[in-house]
Write a protein that holds these residues in place. Structure first.
Motif, PDB file in Angstrom:
ATOM      1  N   LEU A   8      41.228 -48.932   1.331  1.00  0.00           N
ATOM      2  CA  LEU A   8      40.594 -48.766   2.613  1.00  0.00           C
ATOM      3  C   LEU A   8      41.642 -47.984   3.532  1.00  0.00           C
ATOM      4  O   LEU A   8      42.823 -48.512   3.705  1.00  0.00           O
ATOM      5  CB  LEU A   8      40.307 -50.110   3.176  1.00  0.00           C
ATOM      6  N   ASP A  12      39.791 -48.253   9.312  1.00  0.00           N
ATOM      7  CA  ASP A  12      38.645 -48.898   8.809  1.00  0.00           C
ATOM      8  C   ASP A  12      38.931 -50.393   8.428  1.00  0.00           C
ATOM      9  O   ASP A  12      38.131 -51.291   8.798  1.00  0.00           O
ATOM     10  CB  ASP A  12      38.176 -48.337   7.510  1.00  0.00           C
ATOM     11  N   ALA A  13      40.319 -50.744   8.061  1.00  0.00           N
ATOM     12  CA  ALA A  13      40.422 -51.938   7.648  1.00  0.00           C
ATOM     13  C   ALA A  13      40.427 -52.647   9.084  1.00  0.00           C
ATOM     14  O   ALA A  13      40.266 -53.971   8.931  1.00  0.00           O
ATOM     15  CB  ALA A  13      41.766 -52.141   6.719  1.00  0.00           C
ATOM     16  N   ARG A  14      41.323 -52.256   9.986  1.00  0.00           N
ATOM     17  CA  ARG A  14      41.354 -53.032  11.412  1.00  0.00           C
ATOM     18  C   ARG A  14      39.955 -53.039  11.883  1.00  0.00           C
ATOM     19  O   ARG A  14      39.634 -54.223  12.428  1.00  0.00           O
ATOM     20  CB  ARG A  14      42.204 -52.233  12.286  1.00  0.00           C
ATOM     21  N   ALA A  15      39.337 -52.375  11.950  1.00  0.00           N
ATOM     22  CA  ALA A  15      37.859 -52.157  12.463  1.00  0.00           C
ATOM     23  C   ALA A  15      37.016 -53.536  11.757  1.00  0.00           C
ATOM     24  O   ALA A  15      36.342 -54.276  12.435  1.00  0.00           O
ATOM     25  CB  ALA A  15      36.912 -51.099  12.427  1.00  0.00           C
ATOM     26  N   ARG A  16      37.230 -53.444  10.435  1.00  0.00           N
ATOM     27  CA  ARG A  16      36.289 -54.479   9.693  1.00  0.00           C
ATOM     28  C   ARG A  16      37.009 -55.909  10.106  1.00  0.00           C
ATOM     29  O   ARG A  16      36.122 -57.069  10.216  1.00  0.00           O
ATOM     30  CB  ARG A  16      36.392 -54.143   8.178  1.00  0.00           C
ATOM     31  N   ALA A  17      38.390 -56.031  10.064  1.00  0.00           N
ATOM     32  CA  ALA A  17      38.770 -57.251  10.488  1.00  0.00           C
ATOM     33  C   ALA A  17      38.476 -57.627  11.919  1.00  0.00           C
ATOM     34  O   ALA A  17      38.006 -58.800  12.174  1.00  0.00           O
ATOM     35  CB  ALA A  17      40.310 -57.048  10.523  1.00  0.00           C
ATOM     36  N   ALA A  19      35.694 -57.023  13.649  1.00  0.00           N
ATOM     37  CA  ALA A  19      34.179 -57.190  13.457  1.00  0.00           C
ATOM     38  C   ALA A  19      34.234 -58.731  13.113  1.00  0.00           C
ATOM     39  O   ALA A  19      33.211 -59.380  13.442  1.00  0.00           O
ATOM     40  CB  ALA A  19      33.624 -56.343  12.768  1.00  0.00           C
ATOM     41  N   LEU A  20      35.025 -59.431  12.592  1.00  0.00           N
ATOM     42  CA  LEU A  20      35.044 -60.821  12.118  1.00  0.00           C
ATOM     43  C   LEU A  20      35.357 -61.770  13.130  1.00  0.00           C
ATOM     44  O   LEU A  20      35.244 -63.022  13.266  1.00  0.00           O
ATOM     45  CB  LEU A  20      35.879 -61.153  10.943  1.00  0.00           C
ATOM     46  N   ASN A 276      36.018 -59.893   2.642  1.00  0.00           N
ATOM     47  CA  ASN A 276      35.340 -58.725   3.426  1.00  0.00           C
ATOM     48  C   ASN A 276      36.006 -57.301   2.854  1.00  0.00           C
ATOM     49  O   ASN A 276      35.579 -56.349   2.204  1.00  0.00           O
ATOM     50  CB  ASN A 276      35.742 -58.556   4.888  1.00  0.00           C
ATOM     51  N   PHE A 277      37.459 -57.455   2.782  1.00  0.00           N
ATOM     52  CA  PHE A 277      38.162 -56.445   1.830  1.00  0.00           C
ATOM     53  C   PHE A 277      39.427 -56.736   1.319  1.00  0.00           C
ATOM     54  O   PHE A 277      39.969 -57.750   1.409  1.00  0.00           O
ATOM     55  CB  PHE A 277      38.162 -55.062   2.633  1.00  0.00           C
TER      56      PHE A 277
END
Ligand code: AMP
Ligand code: MG
Length: 410
Positions: A8, A12-17, A19-20, A276-277
Motif C-alpha cells: 500500500l 493510502d495507508a494513512r488515509a485508511r488509518a 478513516a478508522l 484493514n491493511f
C-alpha cells in the motif's frame, strides 16, 4: 511474501488509518490543560474587548478635524490619561490630551498622534504641543470590540488552541473550555528477547520501543499506558490484547513481519480486530498492521526501534490528532535541499533520517550516517525525515526534497 507492487502506498495507508478514527467526546479542561487541543464547541464572547476605544501609542489624543490647517498646529494640552485611568473631561476643539498606550480615548477624540510626530511647545495659558502631521480619524486607535463582541462567536468549534487563542478565552474570564478528551493509548511490547530496563538483561535487550512510544504519545496529546512485554506466543499476545480494555488506540510493537514467531497479526484477528491493511510500501516500517475493533484503532508497529518511531510519526500521530479534533492531521512538510547523494532500488518510499539546518536561505538536509532501522542511533539527532519517493532511484546533491519535521526531537 507479497510483491512490492502489492504494498500500500504511504498516503493510502494513512488515509485508511485516518478513516478508522473520529473526534472523541468532549470534556471540560482547564486552560493549562487545553494547549494544543481543539475546541469541542463554539465559544461565544461574554465580554466586549477592548471595552473602549484606546490608544495604540504613547502620544496625544486629538480631534483629527483640528489638524486640517497648515502644519505645525499648536494644541493646548488638557489632562494626561494613563493606562488604567479614566478620562475625566471631554476633548474640546483646539485641545488635545496626553495619552499613553492602552489608555481609553476621551470623549471627542477620534485619533492619536504618536509622540515622535510632535514637538513640545509653550501655550499662552498652560502646556501645549506642536503637532507635526495631520492624521486620519482612527489613527492609532484600537477600536472597542476589536478582539471580541459580547454575544458574538469568539472561536469556532474545531479551532486549534494555541497560546493566543487561550489568551482570548482567558480575557473572557473563562477558566475551562470544551475539548475532545485525550485519547487513551495502550502500548504492548512483544518479543522473547526483551526485558524491562530495571531487570538484569541476562542475554536479553531492553525494551526501548514502549517507553519511546509512550513519550511520543504523550507529546502528541494522548494518555499512554504501558502494558508490559508479551512473550512470542499467539496465546500470550492474544491474552494481553484481551486484557487491554477501554482504550481508544492500542499500539503493539514487533512480531508483525513474516518470521516464525510473528504472532501479532494472528492474535489481533483472534481478538476480533478487523484488519484493514498489512504492509506498506515504506522503509523503514514495511510490516505495519492497522485494524479496528469497535471504536478502538489497533496498530501493529514494526519492532525495529527506528521503524516504530517512523511509523508512529507517519500513521499513529495523524490518527491521534484526528481523535483530538484536529482537521489538519497530515504530517507537516517543508521544502529543502539534499546535502549529500542518495540511491535505492525503486519500489519502496524511503524516509531518510536527516539533520536539517538553515544555510544561504534554504533548509539543507544531511542524511545521518547510519540509516539501519535496528539502530536507535539512526534516529538520534534527526530533525526531519526526508521523503525519497517510491519510484525514484537516486537523489542528487542539491536536489529539491520534501522534509517532514519529526515530533520526537528536541
Ligand atoms: P521483530 O519485528 O519481532 O522481528 O523485531 C524486529 C527487531 O526489533 C528485532 O531486532 C527485535 O529485537 C527488535 N525489537 C523488537 N521489539 C523491541 C522493543 N520493544 N525495543 C527494542 N527493540 C525491539
Ligand atoms: Mg520478534
Amino acid at each position: 511474501m507479497s510483491a512490492e507492487s502489492e504494498l500500500l502506498p504511504v498516503e493510502d495507508a494513512r488515509a485508511r488509518a485516518l478513516a478508522l478514527a473520529s473526534p472523541l467526546p468532549t470534556e471540560w479542561a482547564r486552560l493549562e490543560e487545553a494547549l494544543g487541543r481543539t475546541l469541542g464547541a463554539e465559544v461565544l464572547a461574554q465580554r466586549t474587548l477592548p471595552p473602549w476605544d484606546n490608544s495604540a501609542m504613547d502620544g496625544y489624543a486629538v480631534r483629527s478635524a483640528d489638524l486640517s490647517g497648515p502644519l505645525p498646529i499648536r494644541l493646548s494640552i488638557g489632562e494626561t490619561i494613563h493606562a488604567g485611568s479614566t478620562p475625566r473631561v471631554e476633548l474640546r476643539p483646539g485641545t488635545c490630551a496626553r495619552i499613553m498606550t492602552g489608555a481609553p480615548l476621551p470623549t471627542g477624540a477620534d485619533a492619536i498622534v504618536m509622540q515622535e510626530r510632535t514637538r513640545p511647545a509653550q501655550g499662552a495659558d498652560g502646556p501645549a504641543v506642536e503637532i507635526l502631521e495631520a492624521v486620519p480619524p482612527g489613527n492609532f486607535v484600537r477600536p472597542r470590540g476589536e478582539d471580541a463582541r459580547a454575544g458574538e462567536p469568539l472561536l469556532a468549534r474545531g479551532t486549534p488552541l494555541g497560546i493566543p487563542e487561550l489568551g482570548l478565552i482567558t480575557a473572557q474570564g473563562m477558566f475551562t473550555v470544551p475539548v475532545p478528551r485525550r485519547p487513551r493509548v495502550a502500548i504492548l511490547s512483544t518479543g522473547d528477547e526483551l526485558c524491562r530496563a530495571d531487570e538484569a538483561p541476562d542475554g536479553r535487550i531492553v525494551d526501548t520501543n514502549a517507553p519511546s512510544l509512550a513519550l511520543a504519545v504523550a507529546r502528541a496529546g494522548g494518555l499512554p499506558t504501558l502494558l508490559g512485554i508479551a512473550r512470542d506466543t499467539q496465546e500470550e499476545v492474544s491474552t494481553r490484547l484481551a486484557d487491554a480494555q477501554g482504550f481508544d488506540v492500542v499500539l503493539t510493537s514487533a512480531g508483525v513481519s513474516v518470521g516464525e514467531r510473528d504472532f501479532v497479526k494472528a492474535a489481533l484477528q483472534e481478538q476480533g480486530v478487523e484488519l484493514n491493511f498489512w504492509r506498506v510500501a515504506i522503509k523503514p516500517g514495511k510490516p505495519l498492521v492497522v485494524g479496528r475493533r469497535g471504536a478502538t484503532v489497533y496498530f501493529g508497529l514494526p519492532g525495529n526501534p527506528a521503524s516504530s518511531l517512523v511509523t508512529f510519526e507517519l500513521f499513529v500521530r495523524p490518527v491521534l490528532r484526528r481523535l483530538l479534533g484536529h482537521t489538519d492531521v497530515e504530517p507537516p512538510r517543508v521544502p529543502g535541499r539534499l546535502d549529500g547523494e542518495l540511491r535505492k532500488a525503486p519500489g519502496l518510499a524511503h524516509y531518510i533520517r536527516v539533520v536539517a539546518s538553515w544555510r544561504d536561505g534554504e533548509l539543507w538536509a544531511r542524511p545521518l550516517a547510519t540509516q539501519t532501522s535496528g539502530a536507535l542511533r539512526s534516529t538520534a539527532s534527526a530533525t526531519h525525515l526526508l521523503h525519497f519517493p517510491r519510484e525514484a532511484s537516486s537523489l542528487a546533491h542539491g536536489g529539491h526534497v520534501v522534509l517532514l519535521p519529526v515530533s520526537w526531537g528536541t
